[in-house]
Motif scaffolding. Structure first.
Motif, mmCIF file in Angstrom:
data_model
loop_
_atom_site.group_PDB
_atom_site.id
_atom_site.type_symbol
_atom_site.label_atom_id
_atom_site.label_comp_id
_atom_site.label_asym_id
_atom_site.label_seq_id
_atom_site.Cartn_x
_atom_site.Cartn_y
_atom_site.Cartn_z
ATOM 1 N N LEU A 19 94.473 46.959 58.192
ATOM 2 C CA LEU A 19 93.641 48.390 58.553
ATOM 3 C C LEU A 19 94.481 49.405 57.479
ATOM 4 O O LEU A 19 93.989 50.492 57.161
ATOM 5 N N GLY A 20 95.664 49.360 57.657
ATOM 6 C CA GLY A 20 96.613 50.317 56.765
ATOM 7 C C GLY A 20 95.968 50.085 55.323
ATOM 8 O O GLY A 20 95.889 51.342 54.689
ATOM 9 N N VAL A 21 95.820 49.138 54.698
ATOM 10 C CA VAL A 21 95.605 49.107 53.459
ATOM 11 C C VAL A 21 94.087 49.584 53.164
ATOM 12 O O VAL A 21 94.084 50.421 52.204
ATOM 13 N N PHE A 22 93.394 49.430 54.107
ATOM 14 C CA PHE A 22 91.877 49.961 54.127
ATOM 15 C C PHE A 22 91.908 51.238 53.967
ATOM 16 O O PHE A 22 91.347 52.118 53.165
ATOM 17 N N PHE A 26 90.981 53.820 50.974
ATOM 18 C CA PHE A 26 89.990 55.145 51.160
ATOM 19 C C PHE A 26 90.483 56.402 51.054
ATOM 20 O O PHE A 26 89.976 57.360 50.228
ATOM 21 N N GLY A 27 91.783 56.701 51.106
ATOM 22 C CA GLY A 27 92.305 57.879 50.694
ATOM 23 C C GLY A 27 92.817 58.003 49.343
ATOM 24 O O GLY A 27 92.329 59.338 48.704
ATOM 25 N N ILE A 28 92.733 56.987 48.609
ATOM 26 C CA ILE A 28 92.850 57.302 47.164
ATOM 27 C C ILE A 28 91.427 57.442 46.520
ATOM 28 O O ILE A 28 91.460 58.352 45.763
ATOM 29 N N ILE A 29 90.563 56.913 47.085
ATOM 30 C CA ILE A 29 89.127 57.164 46.845
ATOM 31 C C ILE A 29 88.656 58.640 47.164
ATOM 32 O O ILE A 29 88.242 59.297 46.454
ATOM 33 N N ILE A 30 89.096 59.022 48.045
ATOM 34 C CA ILE A 30 88.818 60.566 48.532
ATOM 35 C C ILE A 30 89.699 61.426 47.564
ATOM 36 O O ILE A 30 89.126 62.539 46.965
ATOM 37 N N THR A 31 90.979 61.106 47.481
ATOM 38 C CA THR A 31 91.546 61.812 46.402
ATOM 39 C C THR A 31 90.882 61.929 44.876
ATOM 40 O O THR A 31 90.889 62.887 44.158
ATOM 41 N N GLY A 58 99.875 54.417 54.670
ATOM 42 C CA GLY A 58 101.180 53.891 54.206
ATOM 43 C C GLY A 58 102.088 53.726 55.451
ATOM 44 O O GLY A 58 102.867 52.558 55.249
ATOM 45 N N GLY A 59 101.997 54.498 56.502
ATOM 46 C CA GLY A 59 102.772 54.118 57.494
ATOM 47 C C GLY A 59 102.497 53.019 58.358
ATOM 48 O O GLY A 59 103.063 52.513 58.782
ATOM 49 N N MET A 60 101.207 52.731 58.497
ATOM 50 C CA MET A 60 100.777 51.733 59.284
ATOM 51 C C MET A 60 101.085 50.372 58.343
ATOM 52 O O MET A 60 101.588 49.452 59.053
ATOM 53 N N MET A 61 100.906 50.400 57.153
ATOM 54 C CA MET A 61 101.653 49.332 56.331
ATOM 55 C C MET A 61 102.936 49.080 56.738
ATOM 56 O O MET A 61 103.363 47.988 56.672
#
Length: 77
Positions: A19-22, A26-31, A58-61
């Motif tokens: 889930l952290g990777v996803f 997704f954050g990279i895509i938004i950026t 990143g924190g979850m990973m």
């Protein structure tokens, strides 16, 4: 701690890592989507949202990786 509890923790950490990777991707895509907006406010909104999502992912990973390292080392013994 029983073997079932340890396996449950490992399984939960593996799910959180995926889930952290996803969320991070997704954050990279938004950026990246920030480049396709029209106004400054939209750009800053996308930037902040992307950075927040990347931080959460990143924190979850990172947390899942430390939990997996701690509990999977016992599996070898």
């Amino acid at each position: 701690m029983t073997e079932i509890e340890r396996l449950s923790i490992v399984k939960s950490a593996q799910i959180n890592q995926a889930l952290g990777v996803f969320i991070f991707i997704f954050g990279i895509i938004i950026t990246i989507a920030m480049a396709f907006t029209e106004t400054f406010v939209q750009q800053m909104t996308d930037l902040v949202a992307g950075i927040v999502l990347m931080g959460i992912g990143g924190g979850m990973m990172w947390r899942a990786k430390t939990i997996l390292k701690k509990h999977q080392s016992k599996e070898v013994n």
